[in-house]
Structures are given as structure tokens and as C-alpha cells.
Design an enzyme around this catalytic site. Structure first.
Site, PDB file in Angstrom:
ATOM      1  N   LYS A  13       0.831  -1.209   0.000  1.00 20.48           N
ATOM      2  CA  LYS A  13       0.000   0.000   0.000  1.00 20.48           C
ATOM      3  C   LYS A  13       0.860   1.251   0.000  1.00 20.48           C
ATOM      4  O   LYS A  13       0.615   2.189  -0.752  1.00 20.48           O
ATOM      5  CB  LYS A  13      -0.938   0.019   1.224  1.00 20.48           C
ATOM      6  CG  LYS A  13      -1.894  -1.166   1.307  1.00 20.48           C
ATOM      7  CD  LYS A  13      -2.823  -1.060   2.507  1.00 20.48           C
ATOM      8  CE  LYS A  13      -2.155  -1.100   3.856  1.00 20.48           C
ATOM      9  NZ  LYS A  13      -1.450  -2.363   4.176  1.00 20.48           N
ATOM     10  N   ARG A 125      11.879  -6.319   5.816  1.00 24.20           N
ATOM     11  CA  ARG A 125      11.897  -4.905   6.234  1.00 24.20           C
ATOM     12  C   ARG A 125      12.372  -4.797   7.689  1.00 24.20           C
ATOM     13  O   ARG A 125      13.093  -3.863   8.047  1.00 24.20           O
ATOM     14  CB  ARG A 125      10.514  -4.276   6.077  1.00 24.20           C
ATOM     15  CG  ARG A 125      10.521  -2.779   6.385  1.00 24.20           C
ATOM     16  CD  ARG A 125       9.201  -2.114   6.068  1.00 24.20           C
ATOM     17  NE  ARG A 125       8.127  -2.627   6.901  1.00 24.20           N
ATOM     18  CZ  ARG A 125       6.847  -2.335   6.721  1.00 24.20           C
ATOM     19  NH1 ARG A 125       6.470  -1.552   5.737  1.00 24.20           N
ATOM     20  NH2 ARG A 125       5.934  -2.832   7.525  1.00 24.20           N
ATOM     21  N   ARG A 131      11.258  -1.675  11.881  1.00 20.42           N
ATOM     22  CA  ARG A 131      10.002  -1.033  12.294  1.00 20.42           C
ATOM     23  C   ARG A 131       9.443  -1.774  13.515  1.00 20.42           C
ATOM     24  O   ARG A 131       9.475  -3.003  13.561  1.00 20.42           O
ATOM     25  CB  ARG A 131       8.999  -1.046  11.126  1.00 20.42           C
ATOM     26  CG  ARG A 131       7.900  -0.019  11.319  1.00 20.42           C
ATOM     27  CD  ARG A 131       7.032   0.092  10.091  1.00 20.42           C
ATOM     28  NE  ARG A 131       5.733  -0.514  10.302  1.00 20.42           N
ATOM     29  CZ  ARG A 131       4.734  -0.449   9.449  1.00 20.42           C
ATOM     30  NH1 ARG A 131       4.883   0.204   8.306  1.00 20.42           N
ATOM     31  NH2 ARG A 131       3.580  -1.019   9.710  1.00 20.42           N
TER      32      ARG A 131
HETATM   33  P1  AP5 Z   1       4.669  -1.515   1.984  1.00 19.63           P
HETATM   34  O1  AP5 Z   1       4.533  -0.765   0.741  1.00 19.63           O
HETATM   35  O2  AP5 Z   1       5.068  -0.794   3.237  1.00 19.63           O
HETATM   36  O3  AP5 Z   1       3.331  -2.344   2.277  1.00 19.63           O
HETATM   37  P2  AP5 Z   1       2.074  -1.915   3.147  1.00 19.63           P
HETATM   38  O4  AP5 Z   1       0.912  -2.657   2.602  1.00 19.63           O
HETATM   39  O5  AP5 Z   1       1.976  -0.432   3.244  1.00 19.63           O
HETATM   40  O6  AP5 Z   1       2.538  -2.557   4.522  1.00 19.63           O
HETATM   41  P3  AP5 Z   1       2.540  -1.961   5.982  1.00 19.63           P
HETATM   42  O7  AP5 Z   1       3.280  -2.963   6.814  1.00 19.63           O
HETATM   43  O8  AP5 Z   1       3.060  -0.569   6.037  1.00 19.63           O
HETATM   44  O9  AP5 Z   1       1.008  -1.965   6.252  1.00 19.63           O
HETATM   45  P4  AP5 Z   1       0.186  -2.040   7.552  1.00 19.63           P
HETATM   46  O10 AP5 Z   1      -1.185  -1.991   7.060  1.00 19.63           O
HETATM   47  O11 AP5 Z   1       0.522  -3.175   8.458  1.00 19.63           O
HETATM   48  O12 AP5 Z   1       0.743  -0.790   8.363  1.00 19.63           O
HETATM   49  P5  AP5 Z   1       0.205   0.688   8.576  1.00 19.63           P
HETATM   50  O13 AP5 Z   1       1.404   1.540   8.591  1.00 19.63           O
HETATM   51  O14 AP5 Z   1      -0.909   1.019   7.662  1.00 19.63           O
HETATM   52  O15 AP5 Z   1       5.663  -2.738   1.717  1.00 19.63           O
HETATM   53  C1  AP5 Z   1       6.063  -3.602   2.744  1.00 19.63           C
HETATM   54  C2  AP5 Z   1       7.499  -4.086   2.415  1.00 19.63           C
HETATM   55  O16 AP5 Z   1       7.454  -4.831   1.185  1.00 19.63           O
HETATM   56  C3  AP5 Z   1       8.473  -2.924   2.154  1.00 19.63           C
HETATM   57  O17 AP5 Z   1       9.726  -3.266   2.652  1.00 19.63           O
HETATM   58  C4  AP5 Z   1       8.492  -2.791   0.621  1.00 19.63           C
HETATM   59  O18 AP5 Z   1       9.710  -2.281   0.149  1.00 19.63           O
HETATM   60  C5  AP5 Z   1       8.278  -4.232   0.189  1.00 19.63           C
HETATM   61  N1  AP5 Z   1       7.601  -4.362  -1.089  1.00 19.63           N
HETATM   62  C6  AP5 Z   1       6.550  -3.613  -1.567  1.00 19.63           C
HETATM   63  N2  AP5 Z   1       6.189  -4.044  -2.786  1.00 19.63           N
HETATM   64  C7  AP5 Z   1       6.996  -5.108  -3.076  1.00 19.63           C
HETATM   65  C8  AP5 Z   1       7.101  -5.975  -4.197  1.00 19.63           C
HETATM   66  N3  AP5 Z   1       6.297  -5.866  -5.280  1.00 19.63           N
HETATM   67  N4  AP5 Z   1       8.023  -6.962  -4.165  1.00 19.63           N
HETATM   68  C9  AP5 Z   1       8.851  -7.094  -3.081  1.00 19.63           C
HETATM   69  N5  AP5 Z   1       8.814  -6.288  -1.997  1.00 19.63           N
HETATM   70  C10 AP5 Z   1       7.891  -5.308  -1.990  1.00 19.63           C
HETATM   71  O19 AP5 Z   1      -0.429   0.596  10.023  1.00 19.63           O
HETATM   72  C11 AP5 Z   1       0.384   0.354  11.161  1.00 19.63           C
HETATM   73  C12 AP5 Z   1      -0.490   0.368  12.405  1.00 19.63           C
HETATM   74  O20 AP5 Z   1      -1.099   1.660  12.565  1.00 19.63           O
HETATM   75  C13 AP5 Z   1      -1.669  -0.611  12.431  1.00 19.63           C
HETATM   76  O21 AP5 Z   1      -1.269  -1.921  12.816  1.00 19.63           O
HETATM   77  C14 AP5 Z   1      -2.582   0.065  13.448  1.00 19.63           C
HETATM   78  O22 AP5 Z   1      -2.115  -0.149  14.757  1.00 19.63           O
HETATM   79  C15 AP5 Z   1      -2.406   1.531  13.113  1.00 19.63           C
HETATM   80  N6  AP5 Z   1      -3.378   2.009  12.108  1.00 19.63           N
HETATM   81  C16 AP5 Z   1      -3.108   2.411  10.838  1.00 19.63           C
HETATM   82  N7  AP5 Z   1      -4.237   2.796  10.214  1.00 19.63           N
HETATM   83  C17 AP5 Z   1      -5.237   2.624  11.112  1.00 19.63           C
HETATM   84  C18 AP5 Z   1      -6.643   2.827  11.041  1.00 19.63           C
HETATM   85  N8  AP5 Z   1      -7.248   3.292   9.930  1.00 19.63           N
HETATM   86  N9  AP5 Z   1      -7.375   2.541  12.148  1.00 19.63           N
HETATM   87  C19 AP5 Z   1      -6.793   2.076  13.283  1.00 19.63           C
HETATM   88  N10 AP5 Z   1      -5.473   1.862  13.401  1.00 19.63           N
HETATM   89  C20 AP5 Z   1      -4.697   2.127  12.323  1.00 19.63           C
END
Ligand code: AP5
Length: 191
Positions: A13, A125, A131
Site C-alpha cells: 500500500k 523490512r 520497524r
Molecule cells: P509496503 O509498501 O510498506 O506495504 P504496506 O501494505 O503499506 O505494509 P505496511 O506494513 O506498512 O502496512 P500495515 O497496514 O501493516 O501498516 P500501517 O502503517 O498502515 O511494503 C512492505 C514491504 O514490502 C516494504 O519493505 C516494501 O519495500 C516491500 N515491497 C513492496 N512491494 C513489493 C514488491 N512488489 N516486491 C517485493 N517487496 C515489496 O499501520 C500500522 C499500524 O497503525 C496498524 O497496525 C494500526 O495499529 C495503526 N493504524 C493504521 N491505520 C489505522 C486505522 N485506519 N485505524 C486504526 N489503526 C490504524
């Protein structure tokens, strides 16, 4: 362009959100990044979110919704939402707000990646960036929370005819090409 990225942790994402925003000249609104910024600045919101995020649990809706809508209001030319909405209550708040302000999603993209690849990416990662929520038990918890609270939104938006499933495996540039093709099909840009 107003687009929602809906996908499990590690699906890409953030990676694709940045590229969509750059392509369309719109804001990338990533709730995880916004919350991590609050945590690092030690704000009241950050203090309330920190422990929940470390455990892979969701931050309470009332905190997240206010934070996101403030950013959406400040982006009149469009946005890509990454990580919001994350459950049905947030989706309904977003829908109410959108109806009131005549702003609806042009597209909802589901980034499809097998679970073993999600875990592999996040552990990689962890090794590279450290992280706080990328240790294996917390990754598993985030995936469970995703399945319980967020995955049902795919059907919620599919029922409104908005969802495109994108194969988000393989080379990052190839995924971006699929993403942009899907968006172009939904909302062609005038030349
Ligand atoms: P990346 O692009 O970071 O993937 P992502 O889907 O954004 O993964 P996240 O781990 O950031 O998502 P998440 O939903 O767990 O965390 P968020 O920050 O939203 O890619 C991941 C890795 O893969 C990277 O190293 C990248 O380089 C690699 N990669 C990407 N594409 C690739 C490819 N094609 N091939 C190989 N490698 C690749 O949320 C964190 C926390 O915040 C949540 O757990 C929660 O506690 C809180 N939170 C966030 N939003 C809310 C909400 N709306 N409500 C309540 N709590 C919330």
C-alpha cells in the site's frame, strides 16, 4: 482522483500509494505514517496509539477518523488513502463524510499477495529498517486483525462496484503498471 488502497500488511500500500500520488499529483494519506509521526513527536494521540501499534492492534476509530478527515479536507485535488478505512465503522464514517461533501472514491484497489510473501516482505523490512511492529508475532497479529476487521471491506466496496483486484506480486514497477492501468480504466484522464 480519489482512490483507496485496501490490502493486508506488506501488500505494498505504501509503496504503490507514493507512486499513485506522484503520478496524479495528489496527496498520499497513509494513516500508519501519520500515526508513527504522532508517536515520534510524543503528542497525546501518539501516546495513546503507541502501545496499540506495537501490539498490532487498531487505534480507536474516534482518534483515527478525525486525523484522516483533517488531511482529506486539506487535499481538494484528490488523494490516495492508504490504511483507512480499516473496519466497517470507519468505512461508514468515510461514506457519511463523502456524501455530505460530495466526495466519493473513484476506485478501491485490492492488492493481492499470498500470505507467505507478505510475511517474507515484512521480515525483510524488519531486518533492514527495524520497524517496531515487524517482529513475527506482531506481523501474525496484524494479519489476524486484518482478516477480522479489514478484509470484510472488500465485499463492502465490491457491492458498490468499486473494487479492482490487482496482482501485487513480482517486480514493483510491474505492479505499478497494473495499478495505473486499473485507475486509468476507472477514471480516464482527459488529454
Ligand atoms: P509496503 O509498501 O510498506 O506495504 P504496506 O501494505 O503499506 O505494509 P505496511 O506494513 O506498512 O502496512 P500495515 O497496514 O501493516 O501498516 P500501517 O502503517 O498502515 O511494503 C512492505 C514491504 O514490502 C516494504 O519493505 C516494501 O519495500 C516491500 N515491497 C513492496 N512491494 C513489493 C514488491 N512488489 N516486491 C517485493 N517487496 C515489496 O499501520 C500500522 C499500524 O497503525 C496498524 O497496525 C494500526 O495499529 C495503526 N493504524 C493504521 N491505520 C489505522 C486505522 N485506519 N485505524 C486504526 N489503526 C490504524
Amino acid at each position: 482522483m480519489r482512490v483507496l488502497l485496501l490490502a493486508p500488511p506488506g501488500a505494498g500500500k505504501g509503496t504503490q500509494g507514493v507512486r499513485i500520488a506522484e503520478h496524479y499529483g495528489i496527496d498520499h494519506i497513509a494513516t500508519g505514517d501519520l500515526l508513527r509521526d504522532e508517536v515520534s513527536r510524543g503528542t497525546e494521540l501518539g501516546r495513546r496509539a503507541d502501545d496499540l501499534m506495537r501490539r498490532g492492534e487498531l487505534v480507536p476509530d474516534e482518534l483515527v477518523v478525525v486525523m484522516v478527515l483533517r488531511r482529506v479536507r486539506a487535499a481538494p485535488d484528490g488523494w490516495v488513502l492508504d490504511g483507512f478505512p480499516r473496519n466497517l465503522a470507519q468505512a461508514e464514517r468515510a461514506f457519511e463524510w463523502g456524501t455530505t461533501h460530495e466526495q466519493t472514491f473513484d476506485a478501491v484497489l485490492f492488492l493481492d499477495v499470498p500470505e507467505d510473501e507478505l510475511v517474507r516482505r515484512l521480515l525483510q523490512r524488519a531486518a533492514e529498517q527495524g520497524r517496531a511492529d515487524d517482529d513475527e508475532p506482531t506481523i501474525r497479529r496484524r494479519l489476524t486483525v486484518y482478516e477480522r476487521d479489514t478484509a470484510p471491506l472488500v465485499a463492502y466496496y465490491a457491492g458498490r462496484g468499486l473494487v479492482d483486484h490487482i496482482d501485487a506480486t513480482g517486480d514493483v514497477d510491474d505492479v505499478t503498471a497494473r495499478v495505473l492501468a486499473a485507475l486509468e480504466a476507472r477514471a480516464p484522464r482527459s488529454t
